[in-house]
Design a protein around this motif. Structure first.
Motif: not given
Lengths: 517, 635
Positions: B61-80
């Motif tokens: 990846e180019s230098k600015g794009n090396r922070e990669i987020n891998l979303h797996l699933y929504q873990w906790i949902v409590v209100g907001t």
């Protein structure tokens, strides 16, 4: 002459009957009659199998009919019967649980024959009795008897007419008296239980009838809606109304095993054949609560302020008796009997709410309790020694070492009865208390205290099973046959699943929470 | 932030695979005994191969794009409040993933040989894989809450591994000690997370670290100090350092894994990861620096009082981590150097531990250096690896420590002002002391005359143990150079921790400082040689030594302090509470129970079994019901 005159002035019209709405009752009664014919015509060797097919087939067909009727809300037979959501929910619960009872009765592999005696009429201890005890002959009349009782239980909670309700009460009670005396082991105890149940039942029925008569005197009718209207409009003295209601309640509370009319429960539960006890503690209780709910909600809605204290009182009495007496019992069947008394108290707490939430929570509670208690009695059938079921608590100590599986199943069921989260018992208690809280907060607090007291004796059994040394000549664990296995698994699964995903059944109960006046 | 694609989206396997294998190994029972170690060792190797592929995929990846987020699933949902389970794959976490899987693989392979005759080998590899799984979760998580799961998992795994020989009281106690010290730190982390939630409404790195508009000075200081407490617990830093030397009770591969590649680096990771928080709060950063400086000296001094080879290494870990804390505490521009030292330390400390394990293996599990001596003749490979690690840790020219540690000393001096001088001199003194105690250990173990007993027959370890040792030995020699070569490592970390400050005003010119450091190191080594190399080593600990030596032997009284200040009052408190519980709470409870029970026994008699009395009770009940109803109606 006067006869003729009366006939002319008030011609009697045959009431219209909505046969389809009453089809579950007809199916079960039909199956019961077929069962009687089977007894008369089918050779002894085949009776058992044929009766099984007829009974389970009849009950299942009736259950399907209840399912098909689920949106019905009408009164029929001149307003004497009300087929509505709550009634159908009760009917469905009774049918499901009676199928499970039949499966427990049908168990033939843990004891020779089954838990049912070979021939109830033979004198106890006579040579014939001893000979028959070794054969696998069974008094197969128990199946039609059960069907008649179920038919009574189907009519009981949908009766809007007190006279009809009384008939249903007798239809469900008489076969039960007989069934209580059918135990294969400890026959004298069983016969004693049957006789006690009958005598006290008759006593209670008399109260019911007397109350009915007084109410007729007050309202000039035995229809619940008519009584309601009379109590709203009438300017005359209502002594008759309240004395009548009180006596009526005595009869009903007796059937539901509520203190102070509970004294038959431990003795009868202990003496009856265990599958029959399971049947009584689940189905009878459900039907009785259906009837109590209908009487109070349909017939006495307007006078709630006056009868609520008495429901409070018997609820507290029941929880206290169940909780405190249960502490020192040494026989598991008696422990479960006192537990059923305590549970009846908790259910009454829900009844106090007198709204849709109250109905829904009571419906949910009776269903879940029915499953748990049914399965618990099923487990009781498996732990045996040479004399049959080993129900003394001492014999259960260290059971987990011998059979971790049976002990674990029992633990889950006991935890459910104690109302520990993740079991159906917790959800049921929670909804009952929630429904009652806004009208009867002190009662809910008392109920919470007594549920803690009751939890003690459930947990005592758990501790005993897991942490005590097993006795020397401890009981053996019988391998259940298919029918018991099915019933047990079902009861257990429902207990756990309704503890984790109760919403579908809660929704169903909320939808069903209508009573047609 | 980029979304994961291609091979990157399989990163969840890094956690799932070892977790799965751990479950299989632990649940499979005895039938898995034959193949458990092979599976256990294969898993980290596979993970390492995948991690290398992942590394190149990130590098592409180019230098600015090396922070990669891998979303797996929504873990906790409590209100907001919402927490997503997901991974953050960025240069920083990649460094840790490579280190954990790489060094972890070598230690796993070594353990195959080391644990060959241990009846609990399957359990061992089950725990080991679990450790790798939770450690990877710790460094890969993209929010503090998920990281906390990994954090706790590491604590659990270390507890299980340290007290692996749970039938030995010392091991069981050591496991407890590690667990308690960790718990103290964990409280810090959980409070930090609560503060984040309370003030920032989120626990994800994206919100807390990179959207830090709301991060005020005070909040940042609170979070920073709490994170520091957590890091101290996990990394064995002052004042929570006492568990780390005791943790040597576990099998040696455990020591290597905990001390070199994984657990103790978690604290450094936590602070480097939370760099934006520490950038806001000067106070928190100063605390980190102070903790680091104290610990690095503390570890050095304790190390030279020990006769147990593994304990020497343990204290050296304490002090080296102190260096890393010092570096990450110095702030922007120095984070990368701290991480660099961490990686280098991962190599040479693993080499040292594994070779000391090899010695221990050869000496019938004896670890007292006074009973060693002259081993270089019988264990040449082990000796070679140990010397590699030795050269690296003392900062011998061109070996790893020379590149990474010297940079920390330089950075400390460059901080400027009095504090810069104090820190720099601490770091410099630490380098000399390190040389002293490491030379002592080397001399006592491998040189001099033989002092072992007759029943011991030292021999070289099997190749499954020596091969990973050689790899690590070589890595500790040349690894440092490869890291600093062309500043590649620091540039790689730039997207995560910011650019390194290489140029600028130096307090002392680098050449002079390097020479000075070398002189200090040489003095330390020479001193140890004079003290221990020239005369015979007594087999028992000499008495009547200097107060410093006595203090060093007793961990500078840290254990005594803990016992007097924390343990004893704690015991008094708990005894008082037990007394109160027995007399007060239990009294009330049992009194109530006895009351109910007695009531029950008395009331039970009313259940006579006679129908007539039942009927009578029903009649009484009916009368009561009627009476109550009428009373209510006509009151």
């Amino acid at each position: 002459m006067s006869h003729l005159l009366l006939a002319e002035t008030a011609p009697i019209h045959a009431p219209s009957v909505a046969y389809s709405s009453l089809s579950p009752i007809f199916i079960v009664l039909g199956a019961a009659l077929v069962g009687v014919l089977v007894e008369a015509l089918v050779p002894r060797a085949e009776r058992y199998a044929v009766q099984m097919v007829v009974t389970i087939g009849g009950l299942t067909a009736a259950l399907v009919a209840v399912g098909l009727l689920h949106n019905t809300a009408e009164t029929t037979v001149a307003g004497a019967l009300a087929v509505d959501g709550a009634g159908l929910f009760i009917q469905g619960s009774v049918l499901v649980l009676s199928v499970m009872s039949v499966l427990l009765i049908a168990e033939r592999s843990v004891d020779v024959g089954s838990a049912i005696v070979a021939s109830a009429a033979v004198v106890v201890g006579s040579p014939t009795d001893r000979r028959l005890a070794r054969t696998d002959r069974v008094q197969t009349e128990v199946f039609p008897l059960l069907l008649f009782a179920v038919a009574g239980m189907l009519i009981f909670p949908i009766s809007n007419n007190l006279l009809l309700m009384f008939v249903a009460l007798e239809v469900l009670s008489l076969p039960l008296y007989l069934m209580a005396g059918l135990s294969r082991r400890r026959r004298l105890l069983s016969q004693e239980a049957a006789l006690k149940y009958f005598l006290l039942g008759a006593f209670a029925s008399a109260f019911f009838l007397y109350g009915l008569a007084l109410l007729y005197g007050y309202a000039n009718s035995v229809d619940l809606p008519a009584i309601l209207n009379a109590s709203k409009a009438s300017p005359k003295s209502d002594v008759l109304l309240y004395v009548g209601l009180a006596l009526l309640l005595v009869g009903l509370l007796f059937k539901a095993g509520i203190a102070p009319f509970h004294s038959w429960t431990p003795d009868v539960y202990q003496g009856s054949p265990t599958p029959v006890t399971a049947f009584m503690s689940s189905c009878t209780k459900i039907a009785a609560f259906g009837a109590i709910m209908r009487v109070l909600y349909v017939g006495f809605n307007a006078t709630a302020w006056n009868w609520r204290p008495i429901v409070w009182a018997v609820a507290i009495a029941s929880m206290a008796v169940g909780g405190i007496f249960g502490l020192t019992q040494t026989d598991l069947k008696r422990v479960l009997a006192y537990s059923s008394i305590a549970h009846a108290g908790f259910i009454l707490v829900g009844l106090v709410a007198l709204d849709k939430d109250g109905i829904a929570s009571v419906l949910f509670y009776v269903l879940t309790y029915g499953f748990s208690t049914m399965a618990a009695f099923g487990v009781l059938m498996l732990v045996r020694d040479a004399d049959g079921e080993a129900t003394h608590l001492a014999q259960w100590s260290g059971l987990a070492r011998k059979s971790p599986f049976v002990a674990a199943v029992m633990t889950v069921l006991l935890l459910s009865m104690a109302g520990i989260p993740l079991t159906s018992g917790f959800i049921a208690k929670f909804y009952v208390f929630k429904a009652a809280f806004h009208v009867a907060a002190p009662l809910v607090v008392i109920a919470l205290i007594f549920s803690a007291v009751a939890a003690f004796y459930y947990l005592r059994i758990v501790v005993l099973m897991f942490f005590a040394e097993p006795p020397e000549n401890g009981p053996t664990i019988a391998i259940p046959g298919w029918s018991t296995a099915v019933a047990l698994t079902f009861g257990m699964v429902v207990t756990v699943v309704l503890g984790i995903f109760p919403q579908p059944i809660l929704d169903l109960a909320a939808k069903a929470a209508t009573l047609v006046g | 932030m980029n979304t994961a694609h291609g091979i990157q989206s399989a990163a969840w396997l890094l956690v799932a695979l070892p977790l799965f294998s751990a479950a299989v190994l632990l649940l499979a029972g005895k039938r898995a005994d034959k193949w458990a170690h092979l599976v256990g060792a294969a898993v980290p190797v596979i993970l390492f191969i995948y991690a290398v592929m992942l590394f190149f995929s990130v590098k592409a990846e180019s230098k600015g794009n090396r922070e990669i987020n891998l979303h797996l699933y929504q873990w906790i949902v409590v209100g907001t409040f919402k927490v997503d389970a997901g991974f953050l794959i960025d240069p920083l976490s990649m460094v840790f993933v490579l280190l954990i899987t790489g060094v972890g693989s070598l230690i796993h392979i070594y353990a195959v040989g080391y644990m060959a005759h241990d009846p609990g080998r399957r359990r061992f590899f089950g725990y080991f894989n679990f450790f790798i799984a939770v450690m990877l979760l710790l460094v890969l998580a993209n929010n503090y809450l998920a990281m906390y799961v990994g954090w706790e998992g590491v604590g659990l795994a270390s507890y299980l591994l340290i007290s692996f020989y749970f039938d030995r009281p010392t091991a069981a106690t050591a496991g407890n000690k590690a667990f308690f010290a960790n718990r103290v730190g964990d409280v810090g982390l959980s409070i930090a997370i609560m503060v984040m939630f309370a003030y920032l409404g989120s626990t994800s790195y994206a919100d807390v670290l990179f959207g830090n508009a709301k991060l005020t000075q005070g909040v940042a200081a609170a979070i920073g100090l709490m994170l520091l407490l957590a890091a101290c617990g996990k990394s064995g830093q002052f004042p929570l350092q006492t568990w780390l030397p005791d943790a040597m009770e576990g099998p040696t591969p455990v020591s290597a894994l905990i001390h070199a590649a994984t657990m103790v680096t978690a604290g450094v990771y936590l602070i480097a990861r939370s760099a934006p928080i520490f950038d806001v709060s000067q106070a928190a950063r100063t605390a980190v620096v102070i903790v680091g400086a104290i610990t690095l000296l503390y570890g050095c001094i304790c190390a030279f009082g020990q006769d147990d080879l593994k304990r020497v290494l343990a204290y050296s870990t304490v002090s080296q981590i102190g260096y890393m804390f010092l570096a990450v505490g110095l702030g922007p521009g120095v984070y990368a150097i701290g991480i660099m030292h961490l990686v280098g330390h991962g190599f040479f400390k693993a080499a040292l531990f594994l070779s000391s394990g090899s010695v221990m293996h050869a000496m019938n599990d004896r670890i007292d250096m006074r009973r060693f001596g002259g081993l270089w003749r019988v264990m040449p490979i082990t000796y070679f690896v140990f010397v590699c690690g030795y050269l690296a840790i003392i900062g011998f020219p061109l070996a790893t420590g020379f590149w990474t540690k010297d940079k920390i000393i330089e950075a400390a001096l460059d901080k400027g002002g009095t504090s810069g001088w104090v820190l720099g001199i601490c770091a410099l003194a630490g380098a000399g002391l390190t040389a002293f105690y490491m030379t002592r250990a080397l001399v006592m173990t491998f040189h001099g005359e033989r002092r072992w007993e007759d029943d011991v027959h030292p021999h070289e370890a099997p190749s499954s143990m020596t091969l990973p040792m050689i790899v690590l030995g070589v890595a500790s020699l040349v690894g440092g150079y490869l890291l600093v070569f062309g500043g590649g490592f620091q540039h790689w970390l730039e997207p995560s921790v910011g650019p390194s400050v290489e140029e600028g005003v130096h307090t002392v010119s680098p050449v002079v400082l390097t020479l000075l450091t070398l002189v200090v190191v040489a003095l330390g080594a020479l001193g140890a040689w004079v003290a221990f190399g020239r005369k015979p080593i007594p087999i028992t600990q000499p008495v009547g030594v200097s107060p410093i030596t006595t203090a060093a032997r007793r961990n500078i009284y840290a254990d005594a302090f803990n016992e007097a200040v924390l343990q004893r009052p704690g015991q008094w408190l708990s005894r008082a509470l037990v007394y109160f519980d027995n007399r007060g709470v239990d009294g009330a409870v049992t009194g109530l129970a006895a009351g109910f029970g007695g009531g029950s026994a008395r009331l039970k008699r009313s259940q006579t079994g006679f129908v007539r009395s039942y009927a009578l009770s029903m009649l009484a009940g009916s009368v009561a019901v009627v009476a109550v109803l009428l009373a209510v109606r006509f009151q």
